[in-house]
Design a protein around this motif. Structure first.
Motif, short mmCIF file in Angstrom:
data_model
loop_
_atom_site.label_atom_id
_atom_site.label_comp_id
_atom_site.label_asym_id
_atom_site.label_seq_id
_atom_site.Cartn_x
_atom_site.Cartn_y
_atom_site.Cartn_z
N THR A 199 9.24 6.58 0.75
CA THR A 199 9.44 5.25 1.32
C THR A 199 8.16 4.43 1.20
O THR A 199 8.23 3.22 0.95
CB THR A 199 9.84 5.30 2.82
OG1 THR A 199 8.97 6.19 3.49
CG2 THR A 199 11.27 5.69 3.02
N ALA A 200 7.02 5.08 1.36
CA ALA A 200 5.76 4.34 1.20
C ALA A 200 5.65 3.80 -0.22
O ALA A 200 5.32 2.63 -0.42
CB ALA A 200 4.57 5.23 1.53
N PHE A 201 5.97 4.65 -1.20
CA PHE A 201 5.92 4.17 -2.59
C PHE A 201 6.91 3.04 -2.81
O PHE A 201 6.61 2.03 -3.45
CB PHE A 201 6.22 5.32 -3.55
CG PHE A 201 4.98 6.00 -4.07
CD1 PHE A 201 4.26 5.45 -5.13
CD2 PHE A 201 4.50 7.14 -3.48
CE1 PHE A 201 3.11 6.05 -5.59
CE2 PHE A 201 3.35 7.76 -3.94
CZ PHE A 201 2.65 7.22 -5.00
N ALA A 202 8.12 3.18 -2.26
CA ALA A 202 9.15 2.17 -2.48
C ALA A 202 8.75 0.84 -1.86
O ALA A 202 8.79 -0.20 -2.52
CB ALA A 202 10.48 2.65 -1.90
N ILE A 203 8.33 0.87 -0.60
CA ILE A 203 8.03 -0.39 0.08
C ILE A 203 6.77 -1.02 -0.51
O ILE A 203 6.70 -2.23 -0.72
CB ILE A 203 7.94 -0.17 1.59
CG1 ILE A 203 9.33 0.16 2.12
CG2 ILE A 203 7.38 -1.40 2.30
CD1 ILE A 203 9.38 0.69 3.51
N SER A 204 5.79 -0.19 -0.81
CA SER A 204 4.58 -0.70 -1.45
C SER A 204 4.92 -1.39 -2.78
O SER A 204 4.48 -2.51 -3.05
CB SER A 204 3.61 0.46 -1.69
OG SER A 204 2.68 0.13 -2.67
N SER A 205 5.74 -0.74 -3.59
CA SER A 205 6.09 -1.32 -4.89
C SER A 205 6.95 -2.56 -4.72
O SER A 205 6.86 -3.49 -5.53
CB SER A 205 6.84 -0.30 -5.75
OG SER A 205 6.12 0.87 -5.83
N PHE A 206 7.77 -2.58 -3.67
CA PHE A 206 8.56 -3.78 -3.38
C PHE A 206 7.63 -4.98 -3.19
O PHE A 206 7.82 -6.05 -3.77
CB PHE A 206 9.40 -3.54 -2.12
CG PHE A 206 10.24 -4.69 -1.69
CD1 PHE A 206 11.45 -4.95 -2.31
CD2 PHE A 206 9.83 -5.53 -0.66
CE1 PHE A 206 12.25 -6.02 -1.91
CE2 PHE A 206 10.61 -6.61 -0.26
CZ PHE A 206 11.83 -6.85 -0.88
N TYR A 207 6.60 -4.79 -2.38
CA TYR A 207 5.62 -5.86 -2.15
C TYR A 207 4.91 -6.24 -3.45
O TYR A 207 4.78 -7.42 -3.77
CB TYR A 207 4.59 -5.42 -1.10
CG TYR A 207 5.04 -5.65 0.32
CD1 TYR A 207 6.09 -4.94 0.87
CD2 TYR A 207 4.42 -6.61 1.12
CE1 TYR A 207 6.52 -5.16 2.16
CE2 TYR A 207 4.84 -6.85 2.42
CZ TYR A 207 5.88 -6.11 2.93
OH TYR A 207 6.30 -6.35 4.21
#
Lengths: 270, 358
Positions: B235-243
């Motif tokens: 989730t950290a990777f996903a949300i970080s990449s979303f930003y």
């Protein structure tokens, strides 16, 4: 805190049902045999001590119980169910919590956040609710905060609520770690040397907390401790390990007079 | 004296868990947002809006993204540029495929694409940590840029390979392409930045944020209290990449007006990592401070000799800029390794007493 009638709260509960049964557990790392055919059980609501000299396999035993190590041989039965290849987070969801010999707190977070983190399995709000801090997430945060505050009151750490744990003295860090384990509302609490490095006063506090946890919340406690006075006073039953083998198992009085145990601890008398 | 929380009593946990629990902080944030929303567009020159404020805001979004991954979840990444490029190219593809789609949805879709790519490149983090993970994210950086440069589908077979961003409107205001008004662009980017920053702050103080920080501080203990490393890291990777994806899309659409690989090369990844380190790991405010510092400092070094009437050749300025900048970085990391956000909180501590010594 409630007053106790007997100093040894768990002892009268020794005949309750078995919560955890370990049968013939063997664990080795390469050529090193850490545990060899160990069998014992933990009964609901008791304080069960695991003692033994350094390197006896006590911490390995706890690591087996909460799924951190997987024994090569033997069966673990928890609450009547045989558990196999359990991951640590599975153990947590089944109600097994623990503290560590070397404090394993989240150093960058405050006392409050550390204990709140202990409640991860009691919170279920979705990502969107968390992102917007609305609805279920807001309600959960408040409800769990209330619960965490009861633990903070119980452990008498109100004053350090917002302090980053890295700045706290050792004794308080141990207490916060206990709080984090308690936050999960465990059925079985594993304490790995909760009193190591403490002075007399801190040991008394910690003993009091353990008895209160056992009595108020009805939590079963498995305890590793080197301070014999503490172990003899607190525990209902004691299992003694030495070089990965079980040396003795029984009530404090039996252990105190067991010849093998005395030999292992003090060397052969005369 | 000037900054104090004393007298600000809370009687409910709800009040204590508010996003800015201290009244003074709350008013400060509201004032800053209002100033940048109303006063700045009225007073600032087009150059200021277009070439300074807009890029700083977009880089802040990327810095918040990386801060979620590195500062909160403790996973070092050098793939920021690659994730930004994913956002930019996917925004271009989606926007040209569905010209009627509102740009806000285009940005969200582009961010989601970047999030998927982030998850894919985050999988190695389950086995490897620290510097070794940084090297695998470096693979994301090079592979993604290579992909976007080599596969003409991503640029709709444009011959130059560097297509211009299509003009898109929000509520009738043109916010992308060269014809748009700098004020509209700036406000568009500003509002998105504020929303994303608030969301990041909310995530950080909720269950998921605590899970990230637990994994960062002591992953074994985190697992033992019931946190799954798989879900929290991904989730950290996903949300970080979303930003990062949204930042990349905005960079192409609202700032440079073209979709080009050079804007998202490895230097961009480093630049954003520096922003996060200088600004303060694990701090949303720090992401803004770091972005502003890293972007503005070279500009300041460029124009400063002019203020003192010094005539320095352009080549010399560029060299001096690099030297001073490098020196500043080293100085900063030695003197205040916790970044500008820490300096800010030390300043607040001091203001509680100032002008009295105790």
């Amino acid at each position: 805190m409630t007053t106790r009638t007997t100093p040894c709260a768990g002892s009268e509960a020794a005949e309750t049902e078995v919560i955890l049964d370990l049968d013939d557990i063997s664990l080795s790392f390469g050529g090193v045999q850490a545990l060899e055919s160990i069998s014992f059980d933990i009964r609901r609501h008791e304080i069960r001590a695991i003692i033994g000299p350094n390197g006896a396999g006590k911490s390995s035993m706890l690591n087996v119980i909460n799924g951190f190590y997987h024994p090569q041989k033997g069966t673990i039965t928890y609450e009547g169910v045989v558990v196999k290849a359990m991951k640590p987070y599975h153990a947590a969801t089944r109600g097994i919590a623990r503290t560590f010999q070397n404090i394993a707190l989240f150093k960058g977070m405050s006392t409050l956040d550390n204990i709140m983190t202990g409640r991860v399995n009691h919170m279920h709000a979705g990502l969107l609710a968390q992102a917007l801090y609305i609805g279920k997430n807001r309600r959960e945060e408040i409800r769990n905060r209330e619960f965490v505050e009861t633990i903070i009151d119980f452990l008498e750490i109100q004053a350090i609520r917002n302090t980053p744990v890295g700045r706290l003295p050792y004794g308080l860090q141990k207490r916060v770690e206990l709080g984090r384990a308690l936050a999960a509302e465990p059925k079985l609490l594993l304490l790995d040397e909760p009193m190591a490095g403490m002075n007399l006063e801190e040991k008394q506090d910690m003993s009091r907390f353990m008895l209160d946890i056992n009595e108020q919340y009805g939590t079963t406690i498995a305890l590793i401790e080197h301070d014999m006075a503490v172990v003899m006073e607190l525990s209902s039953r004691i299992v003694v390990l030495d070089y990965g083998r079980k040396l003795a198992d029984g009530k404090p009085d039996e252990i105190r007079h067991n010849k093998d145990v005395i030999e292992a601890y003090l060397g052969v008398a005369n | 004296m000037f900054y104090r929380e004393a007298g600000d009593f809370k009687t409910t946990y709800k009040a204590d868990q508010a996003i800015f629990p201290i009244a003074l902080d709350r008013w400060f944030v509201v004032t800053v947002v209002l100033v940048f929303l109303v006063v700045v567009p009225l007073l600032a020159s087009n150059y200021m809006l277009e070439s300074i404020l807009t890029p700083v805001l977009i880089l802040s979004i990327a810095a918040i993204g990386l801060n979620i991954l590195t500062g909160y979840a403790g996973q070092l990444s050098l793939g920021t540029g690659g994730f930004m490029a994913t956002g930019a190219y996917m925004a271009y593809k989606i926007s040209t495929a569905f010209p009627g789609l509102n740009i806000v949805f285009v940005l969200i879709a582009a961010g989601l694409c970047a999030a998927l790519v982030g998850i894919a490149f985050g999988v190695p983090s389950l086995r490897i940590k620290g510097f070794y993970l940084a090297v695998t994210t470096l693979a994301a950086q090079f592979f993604l840029l290579w992909l976007f440069t080599r596969v003409p589908w991503f640029v709709n077979n444009s011959i130059s390979g560097v297509p211009t961003a299509p003009p898109r409107k929000v509520f009738g205001f043109l916010v992308s392409s060269a014809d748009s008004d700098p004020i509209d662009r700036y406000l568009f980017v500003f509002i998105i930045t504020v929303v994303l920053a608030l969301v990041a702050k909310n995530l950080a103080r909720s269950r998921i944020g605590r899970m990230w920080m637990a994994i960062r501080d002591m992953d074994i203990a985190a697992e033992i209290i019931g946190i799954r490393p798989l879900t929290s890291k991904l989730t950290a990777f996903a949300i970080s990449s979303f930003y990062c994806g949204i930042a990349g899309a905005l960079w192409s659409f609202a700032y440079i007006n073209t979709v080009e690989p050079t804007a998202f090369d490895i230097n961009r990844s480093f630049e954003i990592l520096f922003m996060v380190i200088i600004g303060g790991l694990g701090s949303i405010l720090g992401s803004f401070l770091g972005a502003a510092f890293i972007f503005l400092f070279p500009i300041l070094l460029n124009v400063m000799p002019g203020w003192f009437g010094l005539e320095i050749s352009v080549t010399l300025v560029t060299q001096v800029e690099l030297m001073v900048f490098g020196g500043m970085m080293i100085f900063f990391l030695i003197v205040e390794p916790h970044g500008l956000a820490r300096l800010w909180s030390i300043g607040k501590e001091k203001l509680r007493l100032w002008p009295f010594p105790h």
